[in-house]
Design an enzyme around this catalytic site. Structure first.
Site, short mmCIF file in Angstrom:
data_model
loop_
_atom_site.label_atom_id
_atom_site.label_comp_id
_atom_site.label_asym_id
_atom_site.label_seq_id
_atom_site.Cartn_x
_atom_site.Cartn_y
_atom_site.Cartn_z
N LYS A 63 0.84 -1.20 0.00
CA LYS A 63 0.00 0.00 0.00
C LYS A 63 0.88 1.26 0.00
O LYS A 63 2.08 1.18 0.32
CB LYS A 63 -0.90 -0.02 1.23
CG LYS A 63 -0.16 0.04 2.55
CD LYS A 63 -1.09 -0.26 3.73
CE LYS A 63 -0.32 -0.15 5.04
NZ LYS A 63 -1.06 -0.77 6.15
N ARG A 165 -10.96 0.00 14.36
CA ARG A 165 -10.97 0.67 13.06
C ARG A 165 -11.92 -0.11 12.16
O ARG A 165 -13.12 -0.12 12.39
CB ARG A 165 -9.53 0.74 12.52
CG ARG A 165 -9.34 1.67 11.35
CD ARG A 165 -7.87 1.85 10.95
NE ARG A 165 -7.24 0.61 10.49
CZ ARG A 165 -5.98 0.51 10.08
NH1 ARG A 165 -5.21 1.57 10.07
NH2 ARG A 165 -5.49 -0.63 9.69
N TYR A 303 15.21 29.75 9.44
CA TYR A 303 14.06 30.47 10.00
C TYR A 303 14.02 30.38 11.52
O TYR A 303 14.28 29.32 12.09
CB TYR A 303 12.76 29.85 9.48
CG TYR A 303 12.49 30.09 8.02
CD1 TYR A 303 12.17 31.36 7.54
CD2 TYR A 303 12.52 29.03 7.12
CE1 TYR A 303 11.91 31.57 6.19
CE2 TYR A 303 12.25 29.22 5.78
CZ TYR A 303 11.95 30.49 5.31
OH TYR A 303 11.68 30.69 3.99
N MET A 370 11.31 24.61 3.17
CA MET A 370 10.48 23.91 2.19
C MET A 370 11.31 23.05 1.24
O MET A 370 10.94 21.91 0.93
CB MET A 370 9.66 24.92 1.37
CG MET A 370 8.64 24.26 0.46
SD MET A 370 7.75 25.43 -0.57
CE MET A 370 6.79 26.34 0.63
#
Ligand SMILES: *Cc1c(COP(=O)(O)O)cnc(C)c1O
Length: 455
Positions: A63, A165, A303, A370
């Site tokens: 998956k 679930r 940052y 980023m």
């Protein structure tokens, strides 16, 4: 590039080598997936479940684009290692496997996550893909599709043994047994399996986890008994994920469903190193430094200035960031930085850098951006022999401390997550390149891969 830059991957041909350099020109970072490792991990898992002469089949769980390793190449390597089943969450992934030419004679495929009101059941049934059924809604829609297809749907009854679930509860199942029996007798359903999923990896040191698993197993058996009382006897049962495949032979049943083990990792690093379980991490994530420069002491990096250099030092830029799937939570704060004022350091994600004295472990220094992050080299680049263009490794097969080679588990620790999230988050800005593809796959299977991805 320095003389001792990271070793290049294994190339199968001149074309493979050309593919590698082409990928490097277009992408600042590359994920190299060793298909021999995936095949060998599967072989090992097959061996583990058949040690006592049993006849347990193994499903390669592929998956989420094979946990980020690439759906088709991984599935083919898993089959080469002896898997006879493949498992995907989404229907689309299951159909892609069939479309790639993996027929029912080669692999049964099971798919289990969808919106039952709109899932392409007809297409799945036509493609001979097994379906999980966990609700009466799904049951009705599957039955309608099977009638239309004029052939029975192969279903696995999912039972909720404590995960909370997917799956029928005892109560739900009681309500559904009438329809299950009727649809089976009508020839609309072929009830292949009974299955469930475990909630906790078996960290043997955690008594509570072990107890939870015991309780799930007891409920699983109780479901079997109730189905039998209703006249339903699925041909196979399956419950084990990687952790249970490796540590609980008593619940291998007829089929096991390892995912993370196929990629060379344990569910829970507490279980011990992958090596201890005969597994080898298949993915290496590497990048080439886009800048190396010297900076003064007390320079803020990135940052928010959560990292300040201690002394005069060199810093390097690794050109991957959170847009590539590098976790921002793996940012590194220094004692002198903002977090440090609160008396806390935060070690960033590890990076293996080759210096003239051998490999050294450096860390993300400051916030992950980023498209890039910075590493403090804790020394002068000239002295260390580190230059722009050098290849560094974020993680690899984890050959131990001597190699200073981090694994996805190390990144998981730095980012406060699990290895699964480290590799499934890697985005398509990072090409997957396949090492040892020609050793593992025959010509037919090789032709199912993107030729540019073969090293
Ligand atoms: C993902 C998944 C697995 C594989 O789990 P691992 O911990 O990766 O071995 C098995 N079964 C189901 C239902 C899953 O969703």
């Amino acid at each position: 590039m320095t003389a001792q830059a990271l070793a290049e991957p294994h190339f199968s041909s001149l074309q493979g080598e050309a593919n590698y350099w082409a990928a490097r020109r277009h992408y600042p970072a590359q994920a190299i997936v060793d298909l021999a490792a995936i095949r060998d991990n599967m072989r090992h898992l097959v061996d583990v479940v058949n040690r006592e002469g049993g006849a347990t089949a193994v499903m390669g769980v592929v998956k989420a684009d094979a946990y980020g390793h690439g759906l088709i190449p991984t599935a083919l390597a898993a089959l080469a290692g002896g898997a006879t089943w493949l498992g995907t969450a989404q229907a689309r992934e299951a159909l892609l496997l069939r479309r790639a030419g993996i027929g029912p004679d080669r692999a049964r495929i099971l798919t289990w996550v969808n919106n039952p009101l709109e899932a392409p059941y007809r297409e799945l049934i036509d493609a001979d893909i097994d379906l999980s059924v966990a609700t009466t809604t799904a049951l009705e829609h599957i039955a309608a599709a099977a009638r239309e297809a004029g052939r029975p749907a192969h279903v696995h009854i999912k039972v909720d043994t404590g995960f909370g679930r997917n799956g029928f509860t005892f109560e739900n199942l009681h309500e559904a047994t009438g329809s299950l029996v009727a649809l089976r007798d009508e020839g609309v359903l072929d009830i292949v399996g009974q299955w469930s999923h475990l909630a906790v990896a078996d960290a043997p040191s955690n008594a509570d986890f072990v107890e939870q698993t015991e309780a799930q197993i007891a409920r699983f058996e109780e479901f079997t008994a109730r189905l039998a009382d209703a006249g339903i006897e699925p041909r196979i049962r399956h419950l084990a994920n990687t952790a249970a495949t490796l540590s609980r032979p008593q619940i291998h049943y007829d089929l096991v469903r390892p995912g993370v083990g196929l990629y060379g990792y344990e569910a829970d690093p507490d279980m011990g190193s992958p090596e201890r379980y005969g597994l080898k991490p298949a993915m290496t994530l590497q990048a080439q430094l886009s800048s190396v420069k010297d900076v003064d002491a007390h320079s803020g990096l990135s940052y928010g200035r959560i990292y300040l250099t201690e002394d005069r030092t060199s810093v390097a830029i690794v050109p991957v960031g959170y847009a590539d799937g590098i976790h921002r939570s793996a940012s590194g704060a220094d004692t002198l930085g903002a977090l440090g004022e609160r008396g806390r350091t935060m070690p960033g994600g590890p990076v293996r850098v080759m210096t003239k004295d051998g490999p050294r472990l450096m860390r993300v220094s400051g916030r992950v951006c980023m498209d890039q992050f910075i590493i403090d080299l804790h020394g002068m680049a000239d002295d260390l022999g580190v230059s722009i263009g050098d290849t560094v490794a974020l993680f690899g097969p984890g050959r131990g401390e001597r190699y200073c080679e981090p694994t996805a588990d190390d990144w998981a620790r730095a980012a406060d997550t699990i290895s699964y999230e480290i590799f499934t988050c890697l985005r398509n800005r990072i090409p997957r390149l396949y090492e040892h593809a020609t050793d593992v796959l025959d010509a037919d299977d090789l032709s199912r891969l993107d030729p540019a991805s073969i090293l």
